[in-house]
Scaffold this motif. Structure first.
Motif, PDB file in Angstrom:
ATOM      1  N   UNK A  90       0.830  -1.211   0.000  1.00  0.00           N
ATOM      2  CA  UNK A  90       0.000   0.000   0.000  1.00  0.00           C
ATOM      3  C   UNK A  90       0.863   1.259   0.000  1.00  0.00           C
ATOM      4  N   UNK A  91       1.998   1.205   0.679  1.00  0.00           N
ATOM      5  CA  UNK A  91       2.900   2.359   0.682  1.00  0.00           C
ATOM      6  C   UNK A  91       3.503   2.588  -0.702  1.00  0.00           C
ATOM      7  N   UNK A  92       3.872   1.514  -1.392  1.00  0.00           N
ATOM      8  CA  UNK A  92       4.443   1.647  -2.733  1.00  0.00           C
ATOM      9  C   UNK A  92       3.426   2.182  -3.731  1.00  0.00           C
ATOM     10  N   UNK A  93       2.146   1.875  -3.520  1.00  0.00           N
ATOM     11  CA  UNK A  93       1.104   2.295  -4.465  1.00  0.00           C
ATOM     12  C   UNK A  93       0.936   3.806  -4.512  1.00  0.00           C
ATOM     13  N   UNK A  94       1.464   4.514  -3.527  1.00  0.00           N
ATOM     14  CA  UNK A  94       1.374   5.970  -3.538  1.00  0.00           C
ATOM     15  C   UNK A  94       2.200   6.579  -4.675  1.00  0.00           C
ATOM     16  N   UNK A  95       3.166   5.822  -5.189  1.00  0.00           N
ATOM     17  CA  UNK A  95       4.075   6.360  -6.197  1.00  0.00           C
ATOM     18  C   UNK A  95       3.774   5.837  -7.604  1.00  0.00           C
ATOM     19  N   UNK A  96       2.720   5.039  -7.751  1.00  0.00           N
ATOM     20  CA  UNK A  96       2.360   4.501  -9.064  1.00  0.00           C
ATOM     21  C   UNK A  96       1.817   3.090  -8.923  1.00  0.00           C
ATOM     22  N   UNK A  97       1.512   2.476 -10.056  1.00  0.00           N
ATOM     23  CA  UNK A  97       0.963   1.125 -10.039  1.00  0.00           C
ATOM     24  C   UNK A  97       2.020   0.114  -9.626  1.00  0.00           C
ATOM     25  N   UNK A  98       1.598  -0.845  -8.781  1.00  0.00           N
ATOM     26  CA  UNK A  98       2.525  -1.826  -8.220  1.00  0.00           C
ATOM     27  C   UNK A  98       2.034  -3.230  -8.550  1.00  0.00           C
ATOM     28  N   UNK A  99       2.960  -4.083  -8.978  1.00  0.00           N
ATOM     29  CA  UNK A  99       2.677  -5.511  -9.153  1.00  0.00           C
ATOM     30  C   UNK A  99       3.366  -6.270  -8.034  1.00  0.00           C
ATOM     31  N   UNK A 100       2.691  -7.273  -7.492  1.00  0.00           N
ATOM     32  CA  UNK A 100       3.271  -8.130  -6.452  1.00  0.00           C
ATOM     33  C   UNK A 100       3.418  -9.532  -7.025  1.00  0.00           C
ATOM     34  N   UNK A 101       4.606 -10.133  -6.841  1.00  0.00           N
ATOM     35  CA  UNK A 101       4.869 -11.485  -7.345  1.00  0.00           C
ATOM     36  C   UNK A 101       5.130 -12.390  -6.152  1.00  0.00           C
ATOM     37  N   UNK A 102       4.334 -13.468  -6.018  1.00  0.00           N
ATOM     38  CA  UNK A 102       4.512 -14.388  -4.908  1.00  0.00           C
ATOM     39  C   UNK A 102       3.943 -15.749  -5.220  1.00  0.00           C
ATOM     40  N   UNK A 103       4.096 -16.673  -4.250  1.00  0.00           N
ATOM     41  CA  UNK A 103       3.625 -18.031  -4.503  1.00  0.00           C
ATOM     42  C   UNK A 103       3.018 -18.702  -3.281  1.00  0.00           C
ATOM     43  N   UNK A 104       3.078 -18.095  -2.117  1.00  0.00           N
ATOM     44  CA  UNK A 104       2.632 -18.765  -0.913  1.00  0.00           C
ATOM     45  C   UNK A 104       1.323 -18.220  -0.366  1.00  0.00           C
ATOM     46  N   UNK A 105       0.761 -18.946   0.617  1.00  0.00           N
ATOM     47  CA  UNK A 105      -0.465 -18.493   1.270  1.00  0.00           C
ATOM     48  C   UNK A 105      -0.246 -17.128   1.917  1.00  0.00           C
ATOM     49  N   UNK A 106       0.955 -16.937   2.486  1.00  0.00           N
ATOM     50  CA  UNK A 106       1.220 -15.665   3.152  1.00  0.00           C
ATOM     51  C   UNK A 106       1.337 -14.510   2.163  1.00  0.00           C
ATOM     52  N   UNK A 107       1.442 -14.804   0.863  1.00  0.00           N
ATOM     53  CA  UNK A 107       1.512 -13.746  -0.138  1.00  0.00           C
ATOM     54  C   UNK A 107       0.131 -13.318  -0.630  1.00  0.00           C
ATOM     55  N   UNK A 108      -0.909 -14.114  -0.351  1.00  0.00           N
ATOM     56  CA  UNK A 108      -2.236 -13.850  -0.920  1.00  0.00           C
ATOM     57  C   UNK A 108      -2.773 -12.463  -0.572  1.00  0.00           C
ATOM     58  N   UNK A 109      -2.680 -11.973   0.682  1.00  0.00           N
ATOM     59  CA  UNK A 109      -3.181 -10.612   0.951  1.00  0.00           C
ATOM     60  C   UNK A 109      -2.454  -9.546   0.143  1.00  0.00           C
ATOM     61  N   UNK A 110      -1.122  -9.687   0.020  1.00  0.00           N
ATOM     62  CA  UNK A 110      -0.363  -8.694  -0.738  1.00  0.00           C
ATOM     63  C   UNK A 110      -0.690  -8.775  -2.226  1.00  0.00           C
ATOM     64  N   UNK A 111      -0.901  -9.998  -2.736  1.00  0.00           N
ATOM     65  CA  UNK A 111      -1.272 -10.160  -4.146  1.00  0.00           C
ATOM     66  C   UNK A 111      -2.609  -9.475  -4.435  1.00  0.00           C
ATOM     67  N   UNK A 112      -3.540  -9.615  -3.499  1.00  0.00           N
ATOM     68  CA  UNK A 112      -4.853  -9.010  -3.693  1.00  0.00           C
ATOM     69  C   UNK A 112      -4.795  -7.489  -3.543  1.00  0.00           C
ATOM     70  N   UNK A 113      -3.908  -6.989  -2.678  1.00  0.00           N
ATOM     71  CA  UNK A 113      -3.830  -5.548  -2.432  1.00  0.00           C
ATOM     72  C   UNK A 113      -3.120  -4.800  -3.542  1.00  0.00           C
ATOM     73  N   UNK A 114      -2.187  -5.463  -4.230  1.00  0.00           N
ATOM     74  CA  UNK A 114      -1.440  -4.797  -5.305  1.00  0.00           C
ATOM     75  C   UNK A 114      -2.370  -4.442  -6.463  1.00  0.00           C
ATOM     76  N   UNK A 115      -1.942  -3.472  -7.277  1.00  0.00           N
ATOM     77  CA  UNK A 115      -2.725  -3.130  -8.460  1.00  0.00           C
ATOM     78  C   UNK A 115      -2.886  -4.340  -9.361  1.00  0.00           C
ATOM     79  N   UNK A 116      -1.841  -5.159  -9.437  1.00  0.00           N
ATOM     80  CA  UNK A 116      -1.928  -6.410 -10.190  1.00  0.00           C
ATOM     81  C   UNK A 116      -1.092  -7.458  -9.466  1.00  0.00           C
ATOM     82  N   UNK A 117      -1.708  -8.583  -9.125  1.00  0.00           N
ATOM     83  CA  UNK A 117      -0.997  -9.675  -8.485  1.00  0.00           C
ATOM     84  C   UNK A 117      -0.542 -10.685  -9.515  1.00  0.00           C
TER      85      UNK A 117
END
Length: 798
Positions: A673-700
């Protein structure tokens, strides 16, 4: 004033009368609801509302803690010709009770609907028919039964006959530049033009009349009005000319325009068929039969007869008909169309296989784990269909423009007619210029500009192992400014490996061979890493005796007259042995976050023999992926829950400046969410613990080798765990969005240039018809150029 709507909502999760009362009160508070009653036993709510939306009712129920079952449905729509048709079908379907959302795709001629469980499919079909089109239900699990090539062949024969009748009418115009002034008799022109006008042009009358009955207008109405005016004017001039006179007739304008528009529609249909080639290729991967093994006998059965846990036989060269696990045999599987992996993948007992992959050289016994719609192939097809049926945000603007486009064109044509008459040009000139205005207008190019590019873009991405969930994800991804990576399983392999080793005597292979001999038979992850390193170097292991686990410290065993041990720092300190020349290496590797194992000789001469460091090795292609992203002007961030030393080691090896370690899953969300202040952010992950960040990013972006939860939370799934597919996904998104903008530019330019030329008498109806046909074909052909795109999967640049 619209009449009140009565809707029946299914509700799940109510357990008592108090639940029913709570839901009832919540529904009555929704603005526009006049009455609401809830039946606990039937698990139903009957609501009468006016002005409210079904989604508002659903939100009120879910806010109480209950669920409203929903389902997706697809319809095949025929008879649409332009963006106005799309809008009319969408409005008709949206008015059917139980429809939550509807999206109609002109290029694929499909409607994708989200429905309440009580929606009546027959009511949906009736609504489409009432709007002037034809519709049929699509079975999501099976490929379409109809062969598109048959309808294309019928269209080709109709086109050839129409052209054969229209071309003789065009001959006088073609020979006039050579000084030949010749015209066929009026009766011959009439005989040639009439079948074209009323037989091959009947589709325009039917569709135009349906549009008028529905209180709308479309491209077919423009063609029908324009050609009818030219045909009618010719009849009038022929009738009004005295016997023996030779009037100038315009039968050729009407006939040639219809023939050219039919030519454009045919070429457009051929091109549109190519846009869905990737989807048809995936659908064709599903075999219809399988060889089931039962009581030691092999029998061929239909796929529908199989059940979970059945055992099937897959012979060399055959496609896997199901998802399952190999229980006997070894082979290789060609998964190119499924994952984009160009090389065959080795398969052994215990390995998973997927529907549609091709078995290589071995006979395999496979136990079924998934069938039909549960298979990975079926899920990929569903996601692709959803992506191609959905609308990118930019398409919504085009839809709003197209709704007013045809009425504006009709107004311009009327002004053209009146203007030329007031200028004293005469009825013939005024009518022909008005006809040219009607014919040049081409809202179908506007309707095709976005969906064709999305269909081709998602198709070519899927062939490279990039699965794009929806059109919105495709459009958003083109504007990404930063990519945040998880570390373990994303940029690294996710399992410990031997990354450093140092022997006191300098013999590293002997050090690894001794460590491997001690670890034989152990299931510990670090032991597996040692044994894997020995296997990679083809080292033969020695037999040991008196093997003993040292809880919390390591293991010991006897190798001939020697007693050896492999363990952690506690074991080293217990033996009170000096680290010697290995001390500095140990400090450096611990600073990198590595796990250390000391190889010790306990007898006959206690001493330190060597040191092994374990870590998560970089995935092949990770360095190239970061370099390609940086070349695109995209900033890369590493956000991981691992320790600072391990994160720094990976970030330094890959050239990532922004790195954050010891980040909890909840903190990952805050960092995104902090990175999104500066433009569109993509999050790349593979685990259950990454799911919230994947959903929060502009594109997971989820690695296909990861968990299902991560894949569902992401807008893009990489079917292979190759980091180089991340820049490839963003690159195809950029290329597709560029094609969308190019298509919209050309669609608008045709009309911005053509309409004034036609209104001012500088474009005759025949040329207007040709330009109109060309506009649609050029838009689809431009989108098809995307099929030439290839992902950059070069190795790491050193």
């Amino acid at each position: 004033m619209t009449s009140p709507i009565l809707i029946d909502l299914p509700i799940r999760g109510m357990t008592c009368a108090g639940c029913a009362g709570r839901v009832e009160r919540a529904l009555q508070q929704v603005p526009g609801v006049s009455s609401a009653s809830v039946n606990l036993l039937a698990e139903r709510a009957q609501v009468q509302y006016q002005g409210a939306s079904p989604q508002a009712l659903i939100d009120a129920i879910t806010a109480c803690g209950y669920q409203v079952p929903q389902e997706a449905l697809e319809l095949q729509i025929s008879g649409m010709s332009c963006a106005n048709c799309v809008g009319r079908v969408e409005r008709a379907l949206a008015q059917v009770p139980g429809v939550l959302t509807v999206s109609v795709n002109l290029a694929s001629e499909r409607a994708h609907l989200q429905l309440l469980g009580t929606a009546d499919p027959q009511a949906l079909l009736a609504a489409v028919v009432a709007a002037g089109y034809q519709a049929s239900l699509l079975n999501a699990e099976e490929p379409p039964a109809a062969d598109p090539s048959q309808s294309l062949q019928r269209e080709r024969w109709s086109l050839l006959l129409a052209l054969g009748l229209a071309l003789p009418l065009l001959l006088p115009m073609l020979v006039e530049p050579f000084g030949l002034h010749w015209m066929q008799p009026a009766w011959l022109q009439f005989a040639l033009a009439t079948p074209v006008q009323f037989i091959f042009g009947a589709r325009f009358y039917r569709a135009g009349w349906s549009a008028v009955r529905a209180g709308s207008a479309n491209m077919d109405l423009l063609v029908a009005l324009g050609t009818s005016a030219a045909y009618g004017l010719s009849l009038y001039l022929w009738w009004a000319t005295p016997a023996g006179g030779m009037p100038h007739l315009y039968f050729e304008a009407a006939a040639v325009v219809i023939a050219l528009v039919r030519l454009g529609k045919y070429l457009e249909s051929r091109a549109k068929r190519q846009t869905s080639s990737a989807l048809r290729a995936l659908q064709a991967l599903r075999p219809a039969f399988a060889l089931r093994l039962q009581d030691g006998r092999e029998e061929q059965v239909a796929i529908g007869s199989l059940q979970r846990d059945d055992v099937i036989v897959v012979k060399p060269g055959e496609r896997f008909p199901v998802d399952g696990l190999i229980i006997e045999g070894s082979s290789h599987a060609d998964e190119a169309l499924l994952s984009g992996e160009s090389l065959p993948v080795a398969k052994h007992p215990g390995d998973a296989v997927s529907t549609g992959a091709i078995n290589g050289e071995g006979r395999l016994l496979v136990r079924i784990r998934a069938l039909g719609g549960e298979t990975q192939l079926a899920q990929i097809i569903r996601l692709m269909e959803n992506a191609q049926a959905g609308k990118a945000p930019i398409q919504k603007l085009v839809d709003r423009i197209s709704q007013v486009f045809v009425p504006v064109v009709l107004a311009i044509a009327l002004l053209t007619l009146v203007g030329w008459l007031l200028a004293g040009a005469g009825l013939q000139v005024a009518l022909l210029n008005a006809v040219a205005v009607l014919v040049i207008a081409c809202p179908c190019a506007l309707g095709l500009a976005t969906p064709t590019a999305i269909m081709v873009g998602t198709g070519v991405a899927a062939r490279h192992g990039i699965l794009i969930k929806d059109a919105e994800a495709l459009e958003i991804a083109h504007g990404v400014h930063a990519v945040a990576f998880d570390k373990t399983g994303t940029l690294t392999s996710g399992s410990p490996q031997v990354v450093h080793l140092q022997a006191v005597d300098g013999n590293h292979e002997q050090l690894l061979q001794l460590a491997g001999s001690l670890q034989q038979g152990s299931e510990h992850p670090l032991a597996k890493a040692v044994l894997s390193a020995c296997s990679d170097r083809n080292l033969s292991l020695s037999a040991v005796t008196a093997s003993q686990a040292l809880p919390g410290k390591g293991t010991r065993a006897e190798l001939g007259p020697r007693t050896l041990a492999l363990g952690n720092r506690r074991l080293l300190d217990e033996q009170q042995l000096p680290t010697g020349v290995l001390g500095k290496a140990a400090e450096a590797w611990e600073a990198e976050g590595r796990s250390l194992a000391w190889l010790l000789e306990l007898a006959p001469q206690p001493q330190v023999l060597g040191l092994l460091a374990f870590g998560d090795s970089l995935k092949p292609g990770a360095r190239a992926a970061i370099q390609q992203l940086q070349a695109l002007g995209i900033r890369c961030h590493l956000i991981s829950g691992d320790n600072q030393g391990s994160v720094n080691a990976v970030a330094d090896a890959l050239g990532i400046d922004e790195r954050q370690a010891n980040v909890l899953p909840a903190d990952k969300l805050a960092r995104i969410n902090a990175l999104k202040q500066y433009g569109r952010v993509a999050m790349v992950g593979d685990g259950i613990n990454d799911a919230p960040a994947l959903a929060a990013a502009d594109i997971g972006i989820a690695m296909g080798s990861g968990t299902d939860i991560a894949m569902h939370a992401a807008g893009i799934t990489l079917l292979r765990g190759d980091p180089r597919l991340v820049p490839a996904a963003l690159a195809i998104s950029r290329r597709t969005y560029a094609k969308i903008r190019q298509n919209l530019f050309w669609a608008f330019v045709y009309n911005l240039i053509g309409l004034p030329l036609a209104a001012f008498g500088l474009l005759n109806p025949v040329l207007a018809g040709a330009a109109m046909a060309l506009s649609s074909v050029s838009v689809v052909a431009n989108a098809l150029l995307l099929k030439r795109w290839k992902a950059n999967l070069s190795e790491d640049d050193e």
